[in-house]
Design an enzyme around this catalytic site. Structure first.
Site, PDB file in Angstrom:
ATOM      1  CE  LYS A  54     -44.233  26.567 -40.211  1.00  0.00           C
ATOM      2  NZ  LYS A  54     -43.812  27.328 -39.337  1.00  0.00           N
ATOM      3  CG  HIS A 117     -42.162  31.863 -47.660  1.00  0.00           C
ATOM      4  ND1 HIS A 117     -41.209  30.831 -47.508  1.00  0.00           N
ATOM      5  CD2 HIS A 117     -42.491  31.875 -46.754  1.00  0.00           C
ATOM      6  CE1 HIS A 117     -41.221  30.692 -46.493  1.00  0.00           C
ATOM      7  NE2 HIS A 117     -42.183  31.376 -45.520  1.00  0.00           N
ATOM      8  CB  SER A 148     -44.282  21.285 -40.105  1.00  0.00           C
ATOM      9  OG  SER A 148     -44.017  23.433 -39.800  1.00  0.00           O
ATOM     10  CG  PHE A 241     -36.064  22.303 -31.333  1.00  0.00           C
ATOM     11  CD1 PHE A 241     -36.491  23.424 -32.782  1.00  0.00           C
ATOM     12  CD2 PHE A 241     -37.000  22.069 -30.672  1.00  0.00           C
ATOM     13  CE1 PHE A 241     -38.159  23.210 -32.562  1.00  0.00           C
ATOM     14  CE2 PHE A 241     -38.061  22.098 -30.411  1.00  0.00           C
ATOM     15  CZ  PHE A 241     -38.556  22.913 -31.359  1.00  0.00           C
ATOM     16  CG  MET A 244     -32.196  28.073 -33.047  1.00  0.00           C
ATOM     17  SD  MET A 244     -32.957  28.103 -34.351  1.00  0.00           S
ATOM     18  CE  MET A 244     -33.697  28.887 -35.427  1.00  0.00           C
ATOM     19  CE  LYS A 271     -45.267  16.748 -32.038  1.00  0.00           C
ATOM     20  NZ  LYS A 271     -45.589  14.764 -31.929  1.00  0.00           N
ATOM     21  N   GLY A 272     -39.805  20.213 -34.252  1.00  0.00           N
ATOM     22  CA  GLY A 272     -38.337  20.818 -34.326  1.00  0.00           C
ATOM     23  C   GLY A 272     -37.990  19.153 -34.307  1.00  0.00           C
TER      24      GLY A 272
HETATM   25  S1  PPS Z   1     -42.235  29.644 -41.979  1.00  0.00           S
HETATM   26  O1  PPS Z   1     -42.721  29.898 -41.338  1.00  0.00           O
HETATM   27  O2  PPS Z   1     -41.914  28.525 -43.276  1.00  0.00           O
HETATM   28  O3  PPS Z   1     -40.502  30.605 -42.258  1.00  0.00           O
HETATM   29  O4  PPS Z   1     -41.333  28.137 -41.235  1.00  0.00           O
HETATM   30  P1  PPS Z   1     -39.866  27.334 -40.772  1.00  0.00           P
HETATM   31  O5  PPS Z   1     -38.741  27.986 -40.531  1.00  0.00           O
HETATM   32  O6  PPS Z   1     -39.663  26.988 -42.302  1.00  0.00           O
HETATM   33  O7  PPS Z   1     -39.832  25.797 -40.753  1.00  0.00           O
HETATM   34  C1  PPS Z   1     -41.218  26.442 -39.112  1.00  0.00           C
HETATM   35  C2  PPS Z   1     -40.200  24.154 -38.836  1.00  0.00           C
HETATM   36  O8  PPS Z   1     -38.587  24.534 -38.670  1.00  0.00           O
HETATM   37  C3  PPS Z   1     -38.623  24.123 -37.791  1.00  0.00           C
HETATM   38  N1  PPS Z   1     -37.106  24.518 -36.672  1.00  0.00           N
HETATM   39  C4  PPS Z   1     -36.314  23.647 -35.942  1.00  0.00           C
HETATM   40  N2  PPS Z   1     -36.200  22.400 -36.545  1.00  0.00           N
HETATM   41  C5  PPS Z   1     -34.730  21.884 -35.492  1.00  0.00           C
HETATM   42  N3  PPS Z   1     -34.266  22.681 -34.887  1.00  0.00           N
HETATM   43  C6  PPS Z   1     -33.855  23.640 -34.907  1.00  0.00           C
HETATM   44  N4  PPS Z   1     -33.530  24.640 -34.559  1.00  0.00           N
HETATM   45  C7  PPS Z   1     -35.141  24.642 -35.717  1.00  0.00           C
HETATM   46  N5  PPS Z   1     -35.617  26.675 -35.638  1.00  0.00           N
HETATM   47  C8  PPS Z   1     -36.768  25.776 -36.729  1.00  0.00           C
HETATM   48  C9  PPS Z   1     -39.587  24.676 -36.191  1.00  0.00           C
HETATM   49  O9  PPS Z   1     -40.122  24.028 -35.654  1.00  0.00           O
HETATM   50  C10 PPS Z   1     -41.119  24.280 -37.089  1.00  0.00           C
HETATM   51  O10 PPS Z   1     -40.842  22.367 -37.627  1.00  0.00           O
HETATM   52  P2  PPS Z   1     -42.019  22.062 -36.790  1.00  0.00           P
HETATM   53  O11 PPS Z   1     -42.622  20.827 -37.637  1.00  0.00           O
HETATM   54  O12 PPS Z   1     -43.329  22.293 -36.887  1.00  0.00           O
HETATM   55  O13 PPS Z   1     -41.786  21.717 -35.341  1.00  0.00           O
END
Ligand code: PPS
Length: 310
Positions: A54, A117, A148, A241, A244, A271-272
């Site tokens: 996350k 990971h 997250s 975000f 994606m 939420k990103g």
């Molecule tokens: S995992 O399952 O470990 O692979 O997850 P990971 O990809 O590390 O993290 C997921 C969180 O990253 C956010 N995310 C983004 N944020 C901003 N911009 C972009 N483009 C983006 N892509 C993925 C995703 O929404 C998760 O965060 P949260 O806070 O839950 O929204």
């Protein structure tokens, strides 16, 4: 929340490896697949993306893949990211290919993109055998990571039931959640990098505040300095975000469709944003977390700049 989620065990799955190391892993992961991943032979041209869950892994993976593939968004929109960027330790699920078999059969003249990971202590030996491997580590404010991860636990079927938020925060701080302690994970990579200077660190917060800048820094690290301004703009636009979230190759909609995730509870692209922790932590939880943070990061070779978050 439906009955299927409520039925999940509250305690995460712990395994003890043959070398004595204890790991907490998703319920569908096996000791055998983790041990095979630890024995994996890297190649000099590999690109390895490591993270605590996350932290922005898929975001960084998409950016990295595009940097190394001439910003080819046509392919990025048609081939699943998990098929372009393979997870090293993932257990083969019914009907799916073993990731290690796929990686070992990868053509020698093509770059392999590998995501993990696993903690650094389990990868260090093999990585050091291959000093030209490009290692990227993405890190995120632990409070936002915790939030997250909480929502991810709620919707991912192979994870333990997170229970209520207040219990989850305490488990996260104690390192009793899937993948273990955030503090130990980050510390391991920071200490190894202090020693060997072999990794590029990128933070979720820096990508959020200036994605273009982070794309350029990552491209420089990957020796992809020939990207044009237009290609960089294409990557930045493709990796917002908003874009994606609607891209089926990165938003894991197919996992919702096959029942591995439950998007009615929470989406993968949730939420990103930076700072969502303020909507979850009470003042007391936040202060307690800060105190643990100060204590656990005292010996780190570098203080990460997302802390404290205003
Ligand atoms: S995992 O399952 O470990 O692979 O997850 P990971 O990809 O590390 O993290 C997921 C969180 O990253 C956010 N995310 C983004 N944020 C901003 N911009 C972009 N483009 C983006 N892509 C993925 C995703 O929404 C998760 O965060 P949260 O806070 O839950 O929204």
């Amino acid at each position: 929340m439906n009955d299927k989620i409520d039925a999940r065990p509250a305690v995460a799955k712990k395994i003890t490896l043959t070398n004595g190391v204890e790991l907490i892993v998703p319920h569908d992961y096996s000791k055998a697949s983790i041990e095979a991943a630890i024995d994996f032979e890297f190649r000099p041209s590999d690109i390895v993306l490591a993270s605590y869950p996350k932290s922005g892994t898929q975001w960084t993976a998409e950016i990295t893949w595009l940097i190394c593939n001439n910003a080819d968004i046509t392919s990025a929109k048609s081939v699943m990211l998990e098929d372009r960027f393979r997870q090293l330790e993932k257990s083969p699920s019914a009907g799916s290919l073993n990731q290690l078999d796929v990686l070992n059969a990868w053509p020698e003249n093509q770059t392999r993109f590998i995501q993990t990971h696993l903690p650094m202590e389990l990868l260090e030996k093999k990585l050091l055998c291959c000093p030209t491997v490009k290692l990227i580590y993405v890190v995120r404010n632990p409070k936002d990571t915790c939030v997250s991860f909480y929502h991810f636990h709620r919707m991912k079927m192979e994870y333990s039931n997170p229970g209520p938020w207040n219990e989850f925060v305490e488990k996260f701080v104690r390192g009793e959640v899937t993948r273990g302690s955030w503090f130990e994970h980050v510390r391991g990579y920071l200490l190894a990098n202090e020693k060997y200077n072999f990794a590029h660190f990128v933070s979720y917060e820096d990508m959020s505040s200036n994605l273009r800048n982070e794309v350029i820094k990552l491209a420089n690290f990957l020796n992809m300095r020939d990207l044009s301004e237009d290609q960089i703009s294409t990557i930045v636009e493709h990796c917002t975000f908003a874009n994606m979230k609607d891209n089926k190759c990165v938003n894991y909609q197919h996992y919702h469709e096959d029942g591995r995730y439950n998007f009615e509870v929470s989406k993968f692209m949730r939420k990103g944003i930076v700072g969502d922790w303020k909507n979850h932590f009470t003042i007391e939880q936040s202060e307690a977390f800060d105190a643990v943070y100060e204590e656990r990061t005292k010996d780190w070779p570098l203080q990460l700049k997302f802390h404290p978050v205003a």
